[in-house]
Design an enzyme around this catalytic site. Structure first.
Site, short mmCIF file in Angstrom:
data_model
loop_
_atom_site.label_atom_id
_atom_site.label_comp_id
_atom_site.label_asym_id
_atom_site.label_seq_id
_atom_site.Cartn_x
_atom_site.Cartn_y
_atom_site.Cartn_z
N ASP A 62 -0.05 16.96 24.59
CA ASP A 62 0.01 16.21 25.85
C ASP A 62 1.15 15.21 25.74
OD1 ASP A 62 -0.33 14.53 27.98
OD2 ASP A 62 -2.52 14.38 27.78
N HIS A 63 2.22 15.42 26.52
CA HIS A 63 3.43 14.63 26.37
C HIS A 63 3.23 13.17 26.80
CE1 HIS A 63 7.50 14.10 25.42
NE2 HIS A 63 7.94 15.31 25.74
N ARG A 64 2.13 12.87 27.49
CA ARG A 64 1.91 11.49 27.89
C ARG A 64 1.61 10.61 26.68
NH1 ARG A 64 -2.49 13.08 32.37
NH2 ARG A 64 -3.14 14.23 30.52
#
Ligand SMILES: Cc1cc2nc3c(=O)[nH]c(=O)nc-3n(C[C@H](O)[C@H](O)[C@H](O)COP(=O)(O)OP(=O)(O)OC[C@H]3O[C@@H](n4cnc5c(N)ncnc54)[C@H](O)[C@@H]3O)c2cc1C
Length: 1021
Positions: free
Chosen positions: A483-485
């Protein structure tokens, strides 16, 4: 009202005595026309239809899987629809209540006198789902009023003080009101709804807030009672994606915890919603009704066809996956050389799955960003514990992801045991929600399926997932999808690099394996054998099957081994006083018995068989001596130092071997000496394999009788000079029962007295019951159970056995000899175990499944540790000890052990009975065939008995096979392979068995049980 027509179990074959209900093809309340097939039943040969030639409404059907004698009621046809009842037609023949059912009885209870309750209904009560739970909130109704409920259905979800959990029901019927409204809070034990037996009794009514249920979030919409007569009156809330994190609180006002969780799950901003709860707070219904949700998450694609409702599990997966689409994901792949970790895992006995999880957890500890999750809105939750989810494929239940909690801090032995338990229970559908929800990180390993490359989708609430593919020329491709967040590309790459290092050089495995092992006694705490430091690397005490097998494996592995045995030849009880001599007697008894069948095949003219005692005894002794000599030669040939003498511990690394009483008679033990003669030898490791002699209980006159020779034990019975004509046997275990029938076959009159209500506690109950009847039918043999022997008196050749029968009446049986077969107990005092610090519990040496005692370098195997006192059990435990001493993990698993009782017919078992499996939480089913239907059995006249296969309903794996059959000692070999290799019914059914052999029965049974399970499953869809 006209009398109902009783539908009975039909006799569908000549040999059929009972049938198993496989499916109900019609439902309770259906109108049945003449010639309708209402059910299918399994006979001893096939699955067959039950056709009815009357008209009426189907009523009172007994449960699927019930085994019912031919001629017993299975349902009824009633004239009027209003007479239909869910009452089972023959409750007495319904299967026994299982462990699972009895737990659930607390959730579903018969209603006595309760206002509003439908007649004859069962109340669904708020279950206690955690230790601290006192009340619960109704979150969803997964079933609607009027829905048919099957055993095992999840009908609702409730919020406890810890999590949202399923309410599962184990009673069939229809869901009925009054049904508690959503969001109602009700105390544990309060009534949520009802289950009624027939659809006509369903009450379509909601339950308003009452004394039992208090509403916390009273709003006009959610408190509105469900209008009677509308079947779509209930608000249906989508299942909660597991692992969803709650949305942040709204900037203004309040939101209920469940509303926040729902909003979080569906990606809804609570600030965009107007609350309708008390003081304008936002409640679940507001989230669900919100236009935001509708526009935010739903895009409808029309698909042709009817479709079927998704199961709770499928729904949860689908919603999770839908939600993960909103996660900005990226992928990074690295090839990793797995060979070192694989070899190290194998050497330590840990599964590769668990060591990979541990490596991931250690890597995450170094890269904590992987252990964080994104929370709506713009928040990050940094978790303290590394919880690794591992995807497991289950037969018929799709993918389940049990979670290994705190994987970074726990040792591998602990994680392995936890993992095994989780997988077993996942496959039996017995995982609790907190065991499969909220992992931080997940691993999906499709490498074992030969997948060369793939990526996986992380579930909401996790940071990332590993996709492990199969080993290729470059190594094993591992892809992280993150999850790039919360995780950026560089973090993912660094974490993957650390993981690669941990896998490629698994030096951490020793620490991880042993660090916590110290707390997990009796696991060896870093026990390493220092070869050459002592007189012997390993001293084995006892030369029976346990000791001898261990010693042979150890010398094979290059260890210097002494085997101390207080007899001139190895073989122990098994060879000299147990298995082999008793089977020599049995073989003679078989010859006599088999003559009875000769006539059947037209073979006549042979004289009545006569037993020449001296000839039999000579042959028996010759066999023992030959085998004893062969064993000694082999032991010496493979370079075991065989020492004749009696060993006692001096300290934790030495024994004194007493050679004072070395006897030359191969048939007798030689419990030697005063400790003055002999030598002390030191060892790096020891294996205690000293067996368990017969136990003589404190019955009046018993010990004197043993002294005088009128009471014989399994040690002394071999000294009989002639065949006794009247024998009393005390004890209905394997030894007593075998002896009793041998002597009856020899022509003696025999009385067997057993204290408990059944013989052969270790064999399956139907097998024991049928065998008792068969033995009691033997001409000269009587078995008395629930009786107590009170006195033994007399002298050899003229004994009196005095006992009280089950009604307390005193009886006296006169006989030549009494055989005491009241079990075996280790004699431990002479071993001086205290000098070595070896612990004893309940009269046996305490050892774990690796044969380890509490002293890390001292092992114990066979009869001396209790459990199943059988020769092959001792042998296996001996090999387990040798393997663990040599550094290779190996464990004994009693659930796969086997045994044969050499009666005619033979009783035999491998694995679990249905009762044992259910006690372990396995949803087990069984199939049996009577031997009377088998062609080979008919030819030889050996038609008594049965064979049963027990399988796990979820995985279709064979977990037990039970026999009462002539030749079971040979037939059981196939059962042993089925159970030890975890074979499925399909694999057994697909195997090509030769004709005409009795092994064909295995294929038939497996195919039939497989078909039954498939048909029941299809019908239940
Ligand atoms: C009548 C009868 C029939 C049986 N039939 C069967 C059967 O059909 N199938 C089956 O699987 N099992 C059968 N058994 C059980 C089987 O014999 C035992 O389970 C098996 O022998 C146990 O093996 P073990 O190695 O633990 O001990 P044992 O075979 O008892 O061997 C222990 C050895 O250690 C020696 N010893 C004891 N103390 C010392 C010491 N301090 N120093 C040196 N040596 C010592 C003993 O003399 C003995 O030789 C039968 C038993 C009996 C009595």
């Amino acid at each position: 009202m006209a009398e109902p027509y009783i539908i009975k179990m039909p006799k569908l074959s000549d040999t059929m005595e009972e049938g198993t209900i496989v499916t109900w093809e019609k439902n309770v309340g259906d109108f049945i026309e003449r010639g309708t097939i209402v059910a299918t039943v399994e006979t001893d040969k096939a699955i067959m239809d039950v056709e009815v030639f009357r008209e009426g409404y189907l009523s009172g059907c007994i449960d699927v899987d019930s085994v019912v004698p031919v001629g017993t009621a299975i349902a009824q046809l009633v004239e009027k629809e209003s007479d239909v009842s869910g009452d089972v037609a023959a409750s007495s023949s319904a299967p026994e209540t299982t462990a699972v059912e009895s737990v659930v009885e607390e959730t579903v209870e018969a209603v006595e006198e309760e206002q509003d309750a439908p007649e004859g209904a069962y109340a669904v009560k708020m279950p206690k789902l955690s230790d601290t739970m006192e009340e619960g909130t109704v979150v969803t109704w997964e079933k609607e009023i009027g829905d048919k409920i099957e055993r095992g259905d999840v009908i609702a979800t409730v919020e406890t003080d810890k999590a949202i959990m399923d309410v599962e029901i184990f009673r069939e019927g229809y869901l009925s009101g009054p049904q508690l409204e959503l969001d109602s809070v009700i105390e544990v034990g309060g009534v949520m709804a009802y289950i009624v037996k027939d659809v006509a009794s369903v009450v379509n009514k909601a339950k308003s807030s009452s004394a039992a249920a208090k509403k916390v979030e009273a709003t006009s919409t959610s408190t509105k009672p469900i209008p009677a007569g509308t079947d779509k009156a209930k608000t249906h809330i989508a299942a909660m994606p597991s692992g969803a994190t709650p949305a942040p609180r709204p900037r203004l006002g309040k939101a209920s915890p469940y509303a926040r969780q729902l909003a979080g799950a569906h990606g809804i901003d609570l600030n965009s919603i107007t609350g309708t709860g008390p003081d304008g707070s936002i409640i679940a219904a507001d989230v669900l009704n919100s236009n935001v949700q509708k526009t935010a998450t739903k895009r409808i694609f029309q698909v042709a066809g009817e479709g079927r409702a998704m199961t709770a599990m499928e729904k949860a997966v689908a919603h999770n996956m839908e939600y993960s689409l909103s996660m900005p994901l990226f992928r990074v792949t690295m090839n990793i050389d797995i060979s070192s970790l694989k070899a190290a895992s194998k050497a330590k006995g840990f599964s590769l799955t668990v060591t990979l999880a541990k490596a991931a957890a250690l890597g995450i500890e170094k890269h904590p960003s992987i252990n964080a999750v994104y929370q709506h809105e713009d928040r990050i939750v940094e978790r303290d514990s590394v919880d690794i989810g591992l995807a497991v494929e289950t037969d018929g239940m799709g993918l389940v992801v049990p979670v290994l909690r705190d994987a970074a801090n726990r040792d591998l032995a602990d994680l392995s045991a936890n993992w095994k338990d989780l997988v077993d229970r996942a496959r039996a559908r017995r995982l609790k929600p907190d065991e499969y929800s909220n992992p931080t990180f997940t691993i999906s390993n499709m490498g074992m399926m030969g997948v060369s490359h793939f990526d996986a989708i992380p579930s909401p609430g996790t940071s990332a997932i590993f996709a492990i593919a199969t080993l290729g020329p470059q190594g094993m491709p591992v892809t992280i999808t993150a999850d790039h967040r919360i995780v950026n590309g560089a973090d993912a790459a660094k974490f993957l690099k650390t993981f690669k290092e941990l896998v490629e050089s698994p030096t951490w495995l020793d620490t991880a394996a042993t660090s916590v092992a110290a707390t997990a006694a009796p696991q060896a705490s870093g026990f390493t054998l220092e070869k050459g430091k002592y007189d012997y690397d390993v001293v084995v005490i006892g030369g029976g099957p346990g000791g001898e097998d261990a010693a042979r494996d150890l010398v094979g592995d290059g260890y210097k081994v002494a085997m101390v045995n207080d007899a001139p030849f190895p073989g122990g009880e098994c060879l000299w006083r147990g298995c082999i001599p008793s089977k020599a007697w049995r073989a003679a008894a078989d010859k006599i018995r088999d003559r009875a069948h000769d006539k059947l095949l037209g073979v006549v003219g042979t004289n009545k068989p006569e037993l020449k005692w001296a000839a039999l005894e000579k042959h028996r002794r010759d066999v023992l001596e030959t085998r004893g000599g062969m064993a000694l030669n082999t032991d010496k040939g493979v370079k075991i130092d065989v020492i004749q003498g009696f060993a006692r511990f001096v300290d934790a690394h030495s024994v004194h071997v007493d050679t004072a009483g070395n006897s030359k008679d191969p048939h007798t033990r030689d419990i030697a000496g005063n400790g003055k003669k002999g030598k002390t030898i030191s060892f790096g490791a020891a294996i205690i394999a000293t067996g368990a002699p017969p136990f003589v209980p404190p019955i009046l006159g018993a010990h004197d009788g043993v002294e005088a020779g009128g009471v014989l034990t399994s040690d002394t019975v071999w000294g009989l000079k002639k065949q006794p004509m009247k024998v009393g046997v005390i004890g209905g275990g394997a030894i007593g029962v075998e002896m009793a029938q041998i002597f009856q076959d020899f022509g003696s009159k025999v009385l067997l007295v057993e204290g408990t209500e059944r013989i052969l506690a270790e064999v399956e109950k139907d097998v024991a019951k049928q065998l008792t009847d068969i033995l009691n039918n033997d001409k000269r043999l009587t078995i008395v159970t629930s009786a107590k022997v009170v006195e033994l008196k007399g002298k050899p050749g003229e004994m009196k056995l005095v006992y009280e029968d089950s009604e307390g009446k005193k009886k006296t049986y006169s006989c030549d000899y009494v055989i005491m077969a009241t079990g075996k107990r280790p004699v431990l005092e002479p071993l001086n175990l205290e000098n070595a610090g070896v612990a004893v519990e309940d009269g046996v040496i305490k050892a774990d499944e690796c044969s380890k005692t509490n002293v890390p370098h001292i092992f114990a195997v066979g009869d001396v540790i209790g459990g199943l006192m059988l020769a092959h059990t001792a042998g296996q435990q001996g090999r387990v000890a040798a393997s663990n001493i040599a550094g290779e993990y190996m464990a004994y698993n009693q659930d796969k052990d086997s045994g044969v009782i050499f009666t005619r017919p033979e009783a035999a078992f491998v694995g679990l009975s249905t009762e044992q499996a259910k006690a372990k939480g396995i949803d087990a089913v069984e199939i049996k065939v009577p031997m009377s239907i088998d062609a080979k059995a008919m030819i030889t006249g050996e038609t008594q008995g049965l064979i049963k296969i027990v399988a796990d309903k979820a995985s279709h794996k064979v977990i037990g096979v039970h026999f009462l059959a002539d030749h079971a000692d040979t037939l059981i070999g196939e059962g042993v392979m089925m159970v030890s290799a975890d074979m499925t019914l399909k694999q057994v059914g697909d195997a090509i068995h030769p004709h005409p052999t009795q092994t064909e029965l295995f294929g038939d049974m497996a195919r039939r049980l497989g078909t039954r399970l498939r048909r029941t499953a299809r019908r239940n869809k």
